[in-house]
Design an enzyme around this catalytic site. Sequence first.
Site, PDB file in Angstrom:
ATOM      1  N   SER A 129      10.858 -11.957 -15.697  1.00  0.00           N
ATOM      2  CA  SER A 129       9.770 -11.569 -15.875  1.00  0.00           C
ATOM      3  C   SER A 129       9.441 -11.295 -17.551  1.00  0.00           C
ATOM      4  CB  SER A 129       9.308 -10.568 -14.964  1.00  0.00           C
ATOM      5  OG  SER A 129       8.016  -9.933 -15.505  1.00  0.00           O
ATOM      6  N   ILE A 132       3.925 -12.547 -20.898  1.00  0.00           N
ATOM      7  CA  ILE A 132       2.887 -13.314 -20.826  1.00  0.00           C
ATOM      8  C   ILE A 132       3.031 -13.910 -19.076  1.00  0.00           C
ATOM      9  CG2 ILE A 132       1.736 -15.839 -21.358  1.00  0.00           C
ATOM     10  CD1 ILE A 132       1.726 -13.666 -23.599  1.00  0.00           C
ATOM     11  N   ASP A 284      11.263 -22.570 -30.426  1.00  0.00           N
ATOM     12  CA  ASP A 284      11.841 -21.465 -29.874  1.00  0.00           C
ATOM     13  C   ASP A 284      13.137 -21.607 -29.143  1.00  0.00           C
ATOM     14  OD1 ASP A 284      11.457 -18.548 -29.091  1.00  0.00           O
ATOM     15  OD2 ASP A 284      10.321 -18.915 -27.576  1.00  0.00           O
TER      16      ASP A 284
END
Length: 552
Positions: A129, A132, A284
């Site tokens: 989790s 976003i 990323d």
Amino acid sequence: MKALFRACRIGKVMLRYRLDTLLDGTAAERWLRLAKPFVPRISAEIVEQSRGRRLRLALQELGPIFVKFGQILSTRRDLVPQDIGDELVMLQDRVEPFEGQTARIIIETALGKSVESAFAHFDTVPLASASISQVHAATLHDRREVVVKVLRPDIEHQISDDIALLKSLATLVEHTHPNADKIRPREIVAEIETTLAAELDLQREGANASVLRRFWEASDDIYVPEVIWSHTAERVLTLERMYGIPSDDIALLDASGIDRKALSSKGIRVFYTQVFRDNFFHADAHSGNIWVDSDPARKSNPRFIALDFGIMGQLSQKDQYYLAENFMAIFHKDYRRIAELHVEAGWIPQHVRIEELEAAARSVCEPYFTRPLSQISLAEVLMKLFHVARRYQLTLQPQLILLQKTLLNIEGVGRQLDPELDIWVVARPVLERILRARYSPRHALKELNKRLPEIMTHAPDTPRLIHTWLVQQVESRKQNDVYLQQIRALAMTLQGLQRRVVNAIVGSGLLVAAAVLYGLHPDGLYLGTIPVWSLISGCVGALALFSAWWRS
């Protein structure tokens, strides 16, 4: 009212972590100090922390959107000091999950069908989790294992409210902070808004994954999971489920018998290939998003698994070329070329002296070259070069800054896997090979062949377009000749007017002088009762006035 309470909470957290010191000398700092009596006493433990750590802890306390804000801010090393940027990299985007039943409702609304008809099995307990979205495990009816990424409920409104608040704070800082021109707070918030908007569209993330998979489908270096498009929408993304080891779990990699040295070299090769061959790189690429395939058959020939495709980078062809040339100039220690490239690329204004830039590049690079090659970071050299170049009004596109941050992450992952990794030895041949292929006659012919249909489509119009252009040039020249004649005529008119004005002024002055001399009765020659000098002055003045009147 809600925004006011949120602003008050932000101010309270800022004071608790002594972040008012980042606003020294500004109106914002004075307002914050007025609120100090209403904030609990600051603990000695917090006071002793560095400003970067205090900012990181404050962002974590403010919630997931501000955590994301900090993570994005950490990628903009051109906008934040190094100590703060290094600390923000450590922000963890982990938050409490929302209800699995809520996730089911979001999926059914997005896909337009029930969870049961979409999946043979859906696990309501999330695997992970974040701020976003969160991820659930599921199985398709054809027994393929997948993961389903679901946006948080009402996340768009939360982000919109917080962005509006950040914009207000940025405007306040811009008008009150003495170094606002260097910090550029509104630019930071605009960058955050753009990045978050991209991450809110999971269909776009799926497209990113699909493109990256196509580039690396036949590769043994990296694997990109398949996108299940039939189960993907703007708020839901379904991907092939992967099993692997996080690239920073060295103990588990060793226990699995993975060849870390081979893996680290592959990571560097993959990155440079993504940037300079594909012009589409994973931006990323921290250890949480880069796993290692745990298949026992791949111990001696390991490969990476790419995850999370929300942030991807692309460079313009111009920046791509100049960046590659910069790397090659660094490899060859050609400081003059580094300076010339910065100016040619438009990163630095033309008026800056090349010699000054060359000296600055030398002062940055030479200390690194005294180290063993295995300890030299190309990302660090590039970052230092850009940092020094800021003194000369450096202007960089955000994508270049994103690439710099990604390169730093990739080198970090590589060095974690193999502390003796010689990035220069691995990167240089890859870069040279890609550049040779990219700028070879074969590549030029391939590009020409690709554009041949477009060329053939417009070819019949070429003679007409050339004729039209030539006619325009002739007409333009004729028009210019007419304008030139008109300008010359106007210039002559102005010159004549100027002479008349001068004659009128001189004539008036001489007539006044004649009258004065006549009234004074000076000693000297007289013609009758009129002084000779008065007569001469009057005659010349009258002649000058007549000349001015007659010419008009």
